[in-house]
Design a protein around this motif. Structure first.
Motif, PDB file in Angstrom:
ATOM      1  N   VAL A 182       0.815  -1.077   0.003  1.00 56.76           N
ATOM      2  CA  VAL A 182      -0.027   0.097  -0.051  1.00 56.76           C
ATOM      3  C   VAL A 182       0.921   1.046  -0.174  1.00 56.76           C
ATOM      4  N   ALA A 183       0.651   2.093  -1.062  1.00 58.26           N
ATOM      5  CA  ALA A 183       1.391   3.192  -1.170  1.00 58.26           C
ATOM      6  C   ALA A 183       0.419   4.285  -0.441  1.00 58.26           C
ATOM      7  N   TRP A 184       1.214   5.508   0.471  1.00 58.09           N
ATOM      8  CA  TRP A 184       0.351   6.287   1.422  1.00 58.09           C
ATOM      9  C   TRP A 184       1.332   7.794   1.240  1.00 58.09           C
ATOM     10  N   HIS A 185       0.629   8.557   0.117  1.00 54.53           N
ATOM     11  CA  HIS A 185       0.998   9.836   0.362  1.00 54.53           C
ATOM     12  C   HIS A 185      -0.209  10.745  -0.232  1.00 54.53           C
ATOM     13  N   GLY A 186       0.107  12.005  -0.408  1.00 54.69           N
ATOM     14  CA  GLY A 186      -0.991  12.877  -0.690  1.00 54.69           C
ATOM     15  C   GLY A 186      -1.485  12.671  -2.059  1.00 54.69           C
ATOM     16  N   ASP A 187      -0.937  12.116  -2.839  1.00 47.52           N
ATOM     17  CA  ASP A 187      -1.601  11.576  -4.374  1.00 47.52           C
ATOM     18  C   ASP A 187      -2.265  10.340  -4.284  1.00 47.52           C
ATOM     19  N   VAL A 188      -2.184   9.581  -3.192  1.00 43.34           N
ATOM     20  CA  VAL A 188      -2.716   8.066  -3.391  1.00 43.34           C
ATOM     21  C   VAL A 188      -4.357   8.495  -3.054  1.00 43.34           C
ATOM     22  N   ALA A 189      -5.437   7.903  -3.690  1.00 40.82           N
ATOM     23  CA  ALA A 189      -6.630   7.972  -3.257  1.00 40.82           C
ATOM     24  C   ALA A 189      -6.971   7.311  -1.865  1.00 40.82           C
ATOM     25  N   ALA A 190      -7.971   7.922  -1.049  1.00 45.27           N
ATOM     26  CA  ALA A 190      -8.285   7.712   0.152  1.00 45.27           C
ATOM     27  C   ALA A 190      -8.834   6.072   0.139  1.00 45.27           C
ATOM     28  N   SER A 191      -9.346   5.851  -1.101  1.00 44.53           N
ATOM     29  CA  SER A 191     -10.075   4.374  -0.871  1.00 44.53           C
ATOM     30  C   SER A 191      -8.826   3.285  -1.081  1.00 44.53           C
ATOM     31  N   LYS A 192      -7.589   3.534  -1.428  1.00 46.93           N
ATOM     32  CA  LYS A 192      -6.474   2.767  -1.376  1.00 46.93           C
ATOM     33  C   LYS A 192      -5.720   2.634  -0.199  1.00 46.93           C
ATOM     34  N   LYS A 193      -5.967   3.858   0.618  1.00 52.76           N
ATOM     35  CA  LYS A 193      -5.450   3.972   2.010  1.00 52.76           C
ATOM     36  C   LYS A 193      -6.287   2.964   3.080  1.00 52.76           C
ATOM     37  N   GLN A 194      -7.711   3.031   2.718  1.00 51.69           N
ATOM     38  CA  GLN A 194      -8.545   2.202   3.423  1.00 51.69           C
ATOM     39  C   GLN A 194      -8.031   0.756   3.610  1.00 51.69           C
ATOM     40  N   ARG A 195      -7.286   0.265   2.569  1.00 47.14           N
ATOM     41  CA  ARG A 195      -6.950  -1.296   2.627  1.00 47.14           C
ATOM     42  C   ARG A 195      -6.212  -1.592   3.702  1.00 47.14           C
ATOM     43  N   PHE A 196      -5.169  -0.436   3.987  1.00 50.31           N
ATOM     44  CA  PHE A 196      -4.272  -0.757   5.298  1.00 50.31           C
ATOM     45  C   PHE A 196      -4.918  -0.497   6.549  1.00 50.31           C
ATOM     46  N   LEU A 197      -5.708   0.601   6.392  1.00 55.04           N
ATOM     47  CA  LEU A 197      -6.647   0.798   7.753  1.00 55.04           C
ATOM     48  C   LEU A 197      -7.511  -0.058   8.064  1.00 55.04           C
ATOM     49  N   LYS A 198      -8.292  -1.153   7.034  1.00 49.53           N
ATOM     50  CA  LYS A 198      -9.227  -2.457   7.487  1.00 49.53           C
ATOM     51  C   LYS A 198      -8.171  -3.396   7.765  1.00 49.53           C
ATOM     52  N   SER A 199      -7.158  -3.759   7.225  1.00 49.46           N
ATOM     53  CA  SER A 199      -6.281  -4.689   7.415  1.00 49.46           C
ATOM     54  C   SER A 199      -4.739  -4.412   7.482  1.00 49.46           C
ATOM     55  N   PRO A 200      -4.224  -3.851   8.612  1.00 46.38           N
ATOM     56  CA  PRO A 200      -2.882  -3.483   8.773  1.00 46.38           C
ATOM     57  C   PRO A 200      -1.764  -4.408   8.796  1.00 46.38           C
ATOM     58  N   HIS A 201      -1.554  -5.097   7.573  1.00 48.37           N
ATOM     59  CA  HIS A 201      -0.235  -5.735   7.406  1.00 48.37           C
ATOM     60  C   HIS A 201       0.038  -5.749   5.882  1.00 48.37           C
ATOM     61  N   GLY A 202       1.173  -6.293   5.722  1.00 46.78           N
ATOM     62  CA  GLY A 202       2.088  -6.284   4.470  1.00 46.78           C
ATOM     63  C   GLY A 202       2.774  -4.964   4.539  1.00 46.78           C
ATOM     64  N   ILE A 203       2.938  -4.377   3.160  1.00 44.99           N
ATOM     65  CA  ILE A 203       4.179  -3.387   3.399  1.00 44.99           C
ATOM     66  C   ILE A 203       3.343  -2.042   3.029  1.00 44.99           C
ATOM     67  N   LEU A 204       3.687  -1.062   3.999  1.00 44.58           N
ATOM     68  CA  LEU A 204       3.283   0.455   3.985  1.00 44.58           C
ATOM     69  C   LEU A 204       4.343   1.292   3.543  1.00 44.58           C
ATOM     70  N   LEU A 205       3.907   1.828   2.371  1.00 42.18           N
ATOM     71  CA  LEU A 205       5.049   2.882   1.784  1.00 42.18           C
ATOM     72  C   LEU A 205       4.703   4.108   2.003  1.00 42.18           C
ATOM     73  N   ILE A 206       5.414   5.038   2.919  1.00 46.15           N
ATOM     74  CA  ILE A 206       4.999   6.455   3.226  1.00 46.15           C
ATOM     75  C   ILE A 206       6.291   7.103   3.382  1.00 46.15           C
ATOM     76  N   THR A 207       5.730   8.526   3.220  1.00 46.64           N
ATOM     77  CA  THR A 207       6.956   9.438   3.642  1.00 46.64           C
ATOM     78  C   THR A 207       6.812  10.137   4.742  1.00 46.64           C
ATOM     79  N   PRO A 208       7.760  10.760   5.479  1.00 46.95           N
ATOM     80  CA  PRO A 208       7.931  11.224   6.865  1.00 46.95           C
ATOM     81  C   PRO A 208       6.578  12.212   7.041  1.00 46.95           C
ATOM     82  N   GLU A 209       6.182  12.800   6.137  1.00 50.24           N
ATOM     83  CA  GLU A 209       5.408  13.820   6.476  1.00 50.24           C
ATOM     84  C   GLU A 209       3.899  13.092   6.460  1.00 50.24           C
TER      85      GLU A 209
END
Length: 731
Positions: free
Chosen positions: A88-115
């Protein structure tokens, strides 16, 4: 591995397996660009996640760039497609629907910026323990890009706060191609326990390096002939042909040579400033149009829109037709842009480390050399020429940096900065995350953990008092610290999550389509012509409230004035410059003109007796050559000013507005100063507010933070002591 046809692992990949597979230690993987660092880290990490799948584990991958996250998402998704592990990629240009995948099932790889990680702490503080409870690893990509900066301090603090939430120390994995000092990298990755960090360092480069440095004498300004109209609709054409702006003849000559030797292959061209990126991209595009061939040259820098940057990246990655990017540091890091034939550097490189990172893009195919072309412009000499021009400072610095690169040296990060500005942000963020915090909690979580280890309890209490006075925080009757009126507003603003300052920017629009942005510090007026995105535009309208500039295609124009790199030259580079000037043998990688310029500089060096003397004096002024870097020279200039001697750092020398006798007397006074007592030394410095939250610091902590990041006072006083004792000034 089977599907890719691998028959063996590279050395770093092989060594990383026992270091990483049990998730029981911190590791740094240092290997050249394209040496497979991502696979070195994630093959054993994914093995761990699969071998211990109950409960399902997670990996926090932190990257300095959104573009690098997008690139790694694609790479890791292919690696994980058969493993049933989400990426799951997580930054300002990623759609909220894609971020929900990690929020619902927080496993796997989360790619994120410090901000974006900061935003999670502020906005999801109460739910964050559940989201991060299954973390097994923290992976930091391009580790060198963080060390020694406000953003690096933020990252250190965030990693510590993640561990506090999970209730355990997590393996921290740093990946980098450019680490000048492994001990500093270990201290950064695990403050307080650097000896526990395992280093996996690949030395197997074995790559042939081809280098040419071309010299140019600055030619008079010339008017470049008007070029054919670009293929744009008739109703958008300018009313009449206009000549190009007057420009440097040597710049035109460099552009012509770039066009001649680079066209037909994929390359990266690095001018040192964004305005130069725009000029060269436009000029090279014009040469393509002049020859009636498709354009191969694409601008790429941080102020361009995401779409324009991605167009350039796609063109490079495709490789056919050929494409070259004229770029800034945006293409220095590990974004996959395919095979690059050559790297061109226009002007002196900002640092050896930067040059190494850029050159790592070239010659990735087996048996193909890495190719570096450098273009140096020098001024014609007159009776009024400066010492810098007489000694051909830009050319000599370039030669020194290339020699150090070949020898395998590059600058270690300047990791001793206090960056108290970032501590202000982290205090506010922690208070928001916890719904209020005590001073003891802030001390324990942020300072005692090692992230801000050079801050004392007195410093922290002074800081909290200052933050209270500025209405950033308030304290309730129980002693709990809460956001103040101003603090609440700032925390709720989207710019809060960044630890560094960024100018407000205008958005550029053409027919409603975004082209990118320009800093508001560079105001524009209607009718003004600019170059942007490698093309020329005329400003039609400026909306100050909406911060929008409407433009249309135009003929003339000058490049927008962006800030330059402002890189500080290291002590080792200046010492190597002296070595270059002391030698007499020709330099093997210089062309005929550059050889002549270097020979001229060496004759001047000898004639001035600079091998043994470091002072050049007249009746009213003195030039002092310390052969030290800018942190030391800046500090010595400041200290000489402090004792009443007007001094400016001119790079290669300190320019002192007094004769030799007064200069020597002032150096003796400086030699007696106490390097620990910085308050009187910095008392008259007005521009110490450099970082985003510096305005909130008490003056004592501001001085401490500024000196730690921008000056080398200790070595400056040591230099003065050596000179006063009659010793050679060079450390």
């Amino acid at each position: 591995m089977w599907s890719q046809g691998w028959t063996s692992l590279r050395d770093a990949q092989e060594w990383a397996v026992p270091a990483l597979v049990d998730a029981d230690r911190d590791v740094i993987i240092a290997a050249s660009t394209a040496a497979g660092k991502t696979e070195a880290a994630f093959l054993p990490i994914l093995t761990n996640l699969l071998n211990h799948a109950d409960p399902a584990g997670a990996v926090l991958y932190i990257s300095p760039l959104k573009a690098l996250i997008n690139d790694q998402w694609d790479r890791l998704s292919r690696l994980c497609e058969r493993l049933e592990l989400p990426v799951v990629a997580w930054h300002g240009d990623v759609a909220a629907s894609k971020k929900q995948r990690f929020l619902k099932s927080p496993h796997g790889i989360l790619l994120i910026t410090p901000e974006s990680l900061e935003a999670l702490f502020v906005n999801r503080g109460s739910s964050l323990p559940g989201l991060l409870q299954n973390l097994r690893y923290i992976v930091v990509d391009e580790l060198h890009a963080f060390i020694g900066s406000e953003r690096g301090k933020q990252l250190q603090s965030l990693m510590q706060r993640v561990e506090i939430l999970t209730g355990k120390a997590l393996p921290r994995i740093g990946l980098s191609a450019t680490l000048g000092d492994m001990s500093l990298a270990c201290i950064f990755l695990r403050p307080g326990q650097p000896d526990g960090v395992t280093i996996v360092e690949s030395k197997s480069s074995g790559q042939e390096l081809q280098v040419q440095v071309r010299g140019y004498i600055e030619q008079p300004m010339q008017q470049v002939a008007a070029r054919p109209r670009p293929a744009i609709p008739a109703d958008q054409q300018p009313a009449e042909d206009e000549p190009e702006e007057n420009t440097s003849g040597s710049k035109v000559a460099i552009a012509s040579h770039l066009y001649k030797v680079l066209r037909g292959h994929n390359n990266l061209i690095f001018p040192n400033r964004r305005q130069e990126v725009e000029w060269f991209a436009d000029r090279l595009r014009a040469l393509c149009e002049q020859d009636g061939v498709p354009n191969e040259f694409w601008p790429h820098h941080g102020s361009l829109s995401k779409e324009l940057r991605e167009d350039a990246e796609r063109a490079l990655k495709a490789g056919d037709p050929p494409a070259s990017a004229v770029c800034t540091t945006t293409l220095e890091l590990g974004i996959d842009i395919g095979n690059i034939r050559a790297v061109a550097q226009v002007g002196c490189p900002p640092s050896v480390a930067s040059l190494r990172q850029r050159l790592g893009r070239s010659g990735r195919r087996p048996g193909e050399p890495a190719t570096l072309r450098v273009y140096c412009r020098e001024s014609p000499l007159t009776d009024q020429s400066s010492l810098s021009d007489q000694l051909r400072e830009g050319l000599v610095q370039t030669v020194a940096m290339i020699r150090l690169l070949i020898a395998g040296w590059f600058e270690p990060p300047r990791a001793q900065g206090v960056h108290a500005s970032t501590l202000v942000q982290q205090c506010l963020s922690s208070i928001a995350q916890l719904g209020g915090a005590s001073a003891q909690q802030l001390w324990s979580n942020l300072v005692a953990s090692g992230s801000f280890g050079s801050v004392s309890k007195f410093d922290l209490m002074s800081l909290l008092k200052s933050m209270g006075e500025k209405e950033l925080i308030v304290q309730d009757s129980s002693g709990l610290l809460l956001p103040g009126e101003l603090g609440e507003r700032l925390i709720n603003h989207y710019e809060f999550y960044t630890a560094f300052t960024s100018d407000e920017e205008f958005r550029l629009l053409r027919d409603g389509k975004p082209l990118g942005s320009l800093p508001v510090s560079r105001p524009l007026s209607k009718g003004q012509r600019i170059i942007f995105g490698g093309r020329r535009w005329q400003v039609q309208d400026v909306d100050l409230e909406a911060k929008v500039i409407v433009v249309s295609p135009a003929r003339g124009g000058v490049a927008p004035q962006f800030e330059g790199l402002g890189a500080q030259v290291h002590d080792r580079v200046r010492l190597e410059m002296k070595n270059v000037l002391m030698e007499t043998a020709p330099c093997p990688f210089l062309d005929k003109q550059a050889q002549a310029l270097l020979h001229e500089a060496r004759l001047t060096f000898q004639a001035m007796g600079l091998e043994s003397s470091q002072l050049i004096s007249s009746e009213s002024s003195t030039q002092l050559l310390t052969w030290q870097g800018d942190y030391t020279n800046d500090a010595l200039a400041l200290l000489l000013n402090h004792v009443g001697i007007q001094t400016d750092n001119r790079g290669l020398s300190l320019e002192i507005a007094f004769n030799e006798e007064d200069t020597l007397r002032a150096l003796r006074t400086v030699s007696r100063l106490n390097p620990e007592d910085i308050a009187p030394m910095l008392d008259n410095v007005e521009n110490m507010t450099r970082e985003k939250w510096d305005w909130a610091l008490p003056r004592s902590l501001l001085m401490k933070s500024f000196a730690s990041s921008h000056l080398n006072i200790k070595d400056a006083i040591l230099l003065a002591r050596k000179f006063s004792a009659g010793e050679n000034l060079t450390l």
